[in-house]
Design a protein around this motif. Structure first.
Motif, short mmCIF file in Angstrom:
data_model
loop_
_atom_site.label_atom_id
_atom_site.label_comp_id
_atom_site.label_asym_id
_atom_site.label_seq_id
_atom_site.Cartn_x
_atom_site.Cartn_y
_atom_site.Cartn_z
N TRP A 1 0.90 -1.28 0.00
CA TRP A 1 -0.05 0.04 0.02
C TRP A 1 1.05 1.21 0.22
N VAL A 2 1.77 1.28 0.87
CA VAL A 2 2.44 2.66 1.28
C VAL A 2 3.51 2.76 -0.25
N VAL A 3 4.09 1.63 -0.77
CA VAL A 3 4.97 1.86 -2.04
C VAL A 3 4.20 2.32 -3.18
N CYS A 4 2.85 1.72 -3.20
CA CYS A 4 1.96 2.25 -4.22
C CYS A 4 1.66 3.56 -3.95
N ALA A 5 1.63 4.09 -2.79
CA ALA A 5 1.21 5.29 -2.59
C ALA A 5 1.99 6.42 -2.75
N ALA A 6 3.53 6.01 -2.44
CA ALA A 6 4.53 6.76 -2.51
C ALA A 6 5.05 6.91 -3.78
N LEU A 7 4.88 5.86 -4.78
CA LEU A 7 5.31 5.80 -5.96
C LEU A 7 4.31 5.72 -7.08
N GLY B 1 -2.97 -2.24 16.91
CA GLY B 1 -4.04 -3.17 16.67
C GLY B 1 -3.50 -4.04 15.55
N GLY B 2 -4.44 -4.92 15.16
CA GLY B 2 -4.20 -5.90 14.03
C GLY B 2 -4.65 -5.45 12.96
N PHE B 3 -4.53 -5.95 11.64
CA PHE B 3 -4.97 -5.70 10.25
C PHE B 3 -5.14 -7.06 9.42
N GLU B 4 -5.94 -6.85 8.59
CA GLU B 4 -6.09 -7.72 7.43
C GLU B 4 -5.99 -6.87 6.01
N GLN B 5 -5.24 -7.21 5.16
CA GLN B 5 -5.40 -6.20 4.00
C GLN B 5 -5.31 -7.25 2.71
N GLU B 6 -6.45 -6.80 1.57
CA GLU B 6 -6.52 -7.58 0.48
C GLU B 6 -5.97 -6.51 -0.54
N LYS B 7 -5.46 -6.68 -1.49
CA LYS B 7 -4.73 -5.96 -2.64
C LYS B 7 -5.28 -6.31 -3.86
N GLY C 1 -15.30 4.44 13.93
CA GLY C 1 -15.94 5.03 15.26
C GLY C 1 -15.14 5.71 15.97
N PRO C 2 -14.83 5.02 17.30
CA PRO C 2 -13.62 5.63 18.05
C PRO C 2 -12.28 5.58 17.23
N PHE C 3 -12.22 4.56 16.53
CA PHE C 3 -10.99 4.35 15.65
C PHE C 3 -11.24 4.30 14.27
N VAL C 4 -10.43 4.02 13.55
CA VAL C 4 -10.73 3.70 12.05
C VAL C 4 -11.02 2.18 11.87
N ARG C 5 -11.82 1.76 11.40
CA ARG C 5 -12.09 0.50 11.13
C ARG C 5 -11.87 -0.22 9.85
N GLU C 6 -12.05 0.73 8.83
CA GLU C 6 -11.69 0.21 7.43
C GLU C 6 -11.38 1.30 6.64
N VAL C 7 -10.19 0.80 5.61
CA VAL C 7 -9.74 1.96 4.83
C VAL C 7 -9.71 1.20 3.36
N ARG C 8 -10.25 1.88 2.48
CA ARG C 8 -10.38 1.56 1.07
C ARG C 8 -9.67 2.42 0.04
N LEU C 9 -8.60 2.18 -0.72
CA LEU C 9 -7.91 2.85 -1.48
C LEU C 9 -7.99 2.54 -2.75
N LYS C 10 -8.21 3.31 -3.73
CA LYS C 10 -8.41 3.24 -5.19
C LYS C 10 -7.40 3.75 -5.83
N SER D 1 -6.85 -1.22 -2.80
CA SER D 1 -6.65 -2.14 -1.47
C SER D 1 -7.85 -1.98 -0.32
N ILE D 2 -8.16 -2.80 0.27
CA ILE D 2 -8.88 -3.04 1.48
C ILE D 2 -8.02 -3.34 2.77
N ILE D 3 -7.99 -2.48 3.66
CA ILE D 3 -7.52 -2.86 5.15
C ILE D 3 -8.56 -2.61 5.98
N ARG D 4 -8.55 -3.84 6.89
CA ARG D 4 -9.64 -3.81 7.78
C ARG D 4 -8.77 -4.14 9.07
#
Length: 214
Positions: free
Chosen positions: A4-10, A51-57, A176-185, A192-195
């Motif tokens: 995710w970060v490499v795609c966002a950065a480059l 926290g923890g995460f699951e990511q699908e790209k 809610g109190p924290f980010v629960r899901e991030v969807r990047l296009k 990418s979907i980051i839960r």
């Protein structure tokens, strides 16, 4: 998070959703500010979030998404540590002025510094704003729309900066109190979907986490 970060950065989408809105710019800005004020009331302000995460790209041309999982730490004024455990261990450390990727054995596999890549400072600030739901910074980097209700909030973000828009089409956040899901296009069509799982606030970094930022 490395992919995710490499795609966002480059990581060019004209914000047509906003162009189709006939409301004057001032009115749209007020609507966005009202939304952020409501989201701010729900967010938990903490110096450290873990926290923890699951990511699908999903990559164009590939039928199955790439999946990874692990744990993360977001620390105010420090950055993000993204520790991938599966399918292969690696650690990405995002600081305001640098980005470093390490293999499971601790060996550095990638290093980028803002002094060599000036855009990196902007990209890292944007990533931190997304992961920590830093509303001031989100407003700086993105056009904001969405909704807030008792059960949580949603935000749709479109880059203001033409440089970011070359790589990143949009970001959708839920929380809610924290980010629960991030969807990047991404502009090129990948996504990418980051839960986020079991996010919790802490008052300080552990010694081990603090060492990651040195």
């Amino acid at each position: 998070m490395k992919s995710w970060v490499v795609c966002a950065a480059l990581l060019a989408l004209v914000p047509t959703a906003f162009a189709q809105n006939a409301a004057p710019a001032g009115a749209k800005e007020q609507v966005a500010q009202d939304l952020l004020d409501k989201v701010r009331q729900q967010l938990k302000d903490a110096p450290v979030v873990r926290g923890g995460f699951e990511q699908e790209k999903s990559i164009k041309g590939f039928r199955q998404p790439l999946r990874s999982s692990g744990e993360f730490v977001v620390a105010k004024d420090k950055g993000i540590v993204w520790h991938v455990l599966k399918p292969f261990e690696s650690t990405l450390v995002v600081k305001p002025d640098s980005l470093q990727s390490r293999r499971g054995d601790g060996e550095v596999s990638m290093q980028m510094r803002a002094e060599d890549e000036p855009v990196l400072r902007t990209v890292n600030a944007m990533l931190f704003a997304v992961m920590s739901a830093d509303l001031v910074q989100l407003r700086k980097f993105f056009e904001v729309s969405g909704k807030s209700q008792a059960s949580g909030w949603q935000m749709h973000l479109v880059p203001r900066d033409p440089l970011l828009a070359q790589w990143l089409a949009s970001v959708d956040l839920e929380g809610g109190p924290f980010v629960r899901e991030v969807r990047l296009k991404e502009a090129r069509g990948d996504s990418s979907i980051i839960r986020i799982q079991d996010a919790r606030a802490e008052s300080r970094l552990s010694d081990a986490d603090a060492a990651q930022f040195r």
